[in-house]
Design a protein around this motif. Structure first.
Motif, PDB file in Angstrom:
ATOM      1  N   VAL A  20      -8.143   0.394   1.702  1.00 37.32           N
ATOM      2  CA  VAL A  20      -8.171  -0.206   3.044  1.00 37.32           C
ATOM      3  C   VAL A  20      -6.864   0.049   3.779  1.00 37.32           C
ATOM      4  O   VAL A  20      -6.847   0.641   4.856  1.00 37.32           O
ATOM      5  CB  VAL A  20      -8.481  -1.720   2.979  1.00 37.32           C
ATOM      6  CG1 VAL A  20      -8.405  -2.347   4.366  1.00 37.32           C
ATOM      7  CG2 VAL A  20      -9.866  -1.952   2.371  1.00 37.32           C
ATOM      8  N   TYR A  21      -5.739  -0.384   3.192  1.00 37.57           N
ATOM      9  CA  TYR A  21      -4.457  -0.237   3.895  1.00 37.57           C
ATOM     10  C   TYR A  21      -3.990   1.221   3.934  1.00 37.57           C
ATOM     11  O   TYR A  21      -3.723   1.775   4.981  1.00 37.57           O
ATOM     12  CB  TYR A  21      -3.372  -1.074   3.234  1.00 37.57           C
ATOM     13  CG  TYR A  21      -3.469  -2.567   3.408  1.00 37.57           C
ATOM     14  CD1 TYR A  21      -4.462  -3.166   4.164  1.00 37.57           C
ATOM     15  CD2 TYR A  21      -2.541  -3.401   2.805  1.00 37.57           C
ATOM     16  CE1 TYR A  21      -4.536  -4.533   4.309  1.00 37.57           C
ATOM     17  CE2 TYR A  21      -2.600  -4.772   2.948  1.00 37.57           C
ATOM     18  CZ  TYR A  21      -3.593  -5.329   3.699  1.00 37.57           C
ATOM     19  OH  TYR A  21      -3.651  -6.688   3.838  1.00 37.57           O
TER      20      TYR A  21
ATOM     21  N   LEU B 268      -8.045  -3.115  -1.855  1.00 36.38           N
ATOM     22  CA  LEU B 268      -7.468  -3.525  -0.568  1.00 36.38           C
ATOM     23  C   LEU B 268      -6.240  -2.691  -0.228  1.00 36.38           C
ATOM     24  O   LEU B 268      -6.118  -2.191   0.887  1.00 36.38           O
ATOM     25  CB  LEU B 268      -7.090  -5.011  -0.584  1.00 36.38           C
ATOM     26  CG  LEU B 268      -6.360  -5.509   0.669  1.00 36.38           C
ATOM     27  CD1 LEU B 268      -7.296  -5.490   1.884  1.00 36.38           C
ATOM     28  CD2 LEU B 268      -5.817  -6.908   0.447  1.00 36.38           C
ATOM     29  N   TYR B 269      -5.346  -2.515  -1.157  1.00 39.73           N
ATOM     30  CA  TYR B 269      -4.089  -1.834  -0.866  1.00 39.73           C
ATOM     31  C   TYR B 269      -4.243  -0.324  -0.767  1.00 39.73           C
ATOM     32  O   TYR B 269      -3.664   0.300   0.118  1.00 39.73           O
ATOM     33  CB  TYR B 269      -3.023  -2.205  -1.896  1.00 39.73           C
ATOM     34  CG  TYR B 269      -2.717  -3.676  -1.859  1.00 39.73           C
ATOM     35  CD1 TYR B 269      -2.190  -4.252  -0.711  1.00 39.73           C
ATOM     36  CD2 TYR B 269      -3.006  -4.497  -2.934  1.00 39.73           C
ATOM     37  CE1 TYR B 269      -1.942  -5.609  -0.653  1.00 39.73           C
ATOM     38  CE2 TYR B 269      -2.754  -5.851  -2.890  1.00 39.73           C
ATOM     39  CZ  TYR B 269      -2.217  -6.403  -1.734  1.00 39.73           C
ATOM     40  OH  TYR B 269      -1.983  -7.741  -1.664  1.00 39.73           O
TER      41      TYR B 269
ATOM     42  N   GLU C 269      -5.234  -1.523  -6.325  1.00 41.00           N
ATOM     43  CA  GLU C 269      -6.321  -2.392  -5.887  1.00 41.00           C
ATOM     44  C   GLU C 269      -6.992  -1.822  -4.641  1.00 41.00           C
ATOM     45  O   GLU C 269      -6.355  -1.187  -3.812  1.00 41.00           O
ATOM     46  CB  GLU C 269      -5.810  -3.811  -5.570  1.00 41.00           C
ATOM     47  CG  GLU C 269      -5.283  -4.565  -6.749  1.00 41.00           C
ATOM     48  CD  GLU C 269      -3.783  -4.436  -6.943  1.00 41.00           C
ATOM     49  OE1 GLU C 269      -3.214  -5.311  -7.597  1.00 41.00           O
ATOM     50  OE2 GLU C 269      -3.182  -3.469  -6.442  1.00 41.00           O
TER      51      GLU C 269
ATOM     52  N   SER D   3       0.826  -1.207   0.000  1.00 40.62           N
ATOM     53  CA  SER D   3       0.000   0.000   0.000  1.00 40.62           C
ATOM     54  C   SER D   3       0.860   1.256   0.000  1.00 40.62           C
ATOM     55  O   SER D   3       0.396   2.329  -0.354  1.00 40.62           O
ATOM     56  CB  SER D   3      -0.929   0.031   1.206  1.00 40.62           C
ATOM     57  OG  SER D   3      -0.200   0.308   2.376  1.00 40.62           O
TER      58      SER D   3
END
Length: 142
Positions: A101-102, A97-98, A95, A18
């Motif tokens: 979220v992160y 998630l990276y 992405e 991230s």
């Protein structure tokens, strides 16, 4: 941390997806994390202890720690965004998630929580000072 295969190393590499500055020893990230570990971490532990024992000194120290966290997070985002928009360098994978979220959410927590605690402590200190001023004025009248 790059070649490390233990749990901490794997977590570090996962988070680095991230923000790759954590793998390249970026001067800003190294500096801000060193200050966090050496100064803000111990001060946070002190504030936690003072909060547990209900010591009034928790409020001024909490204000210092919260401002430091807010400042550090603003610089964290700002340096990354500057490099992204001015230099065309992106440190995060795209992405969800990276990036969201992160990179965004896990760091945004370090804005929301300190901002709430800062507001609470500033209100408490302000109310205490206001009450002390009223008490002082009442003593002058008598």
């Amino acid at each position: 941390m790059g070649p490390s295969q233990d749990l901490l190393g794997q977590l570090w590499k996962e988070y680095a997806k991230s923000d790759s500055r954590y793998l390249i020893s970026d001067p800003f990230v190294v500096s801000i994390e060193a200050v966090t570990v050496a100064v803000w971490g111990p001060l946070c532990l002190s504030v936690a202890y003072l909060t547990a024992v209900q010591h009034p000194l928790k409020h001024p120290l909490r204000i210092i720690v919260c401002v430091a966290h807010l400042y550090g997070d603003v610089l964290y985002y700002a340096t990354s965004l500057f490099n992204h928009y001015v230099n065309g360098i992106s440190y995060s994978r795209p992405e969800v998630l990276y990036f969201w979220v992160y990179y965004f959410f896990m760091n945004f927590v370090w804005i929301v929580v300190p901002a709430g605690l800062l507001y609470s402590s500033v209100c408490t200190v302000s109310n205490a000072l206001r009450a002390a001023e009223r008490t002082g004025e009442q003593k002058k009248v008598k």
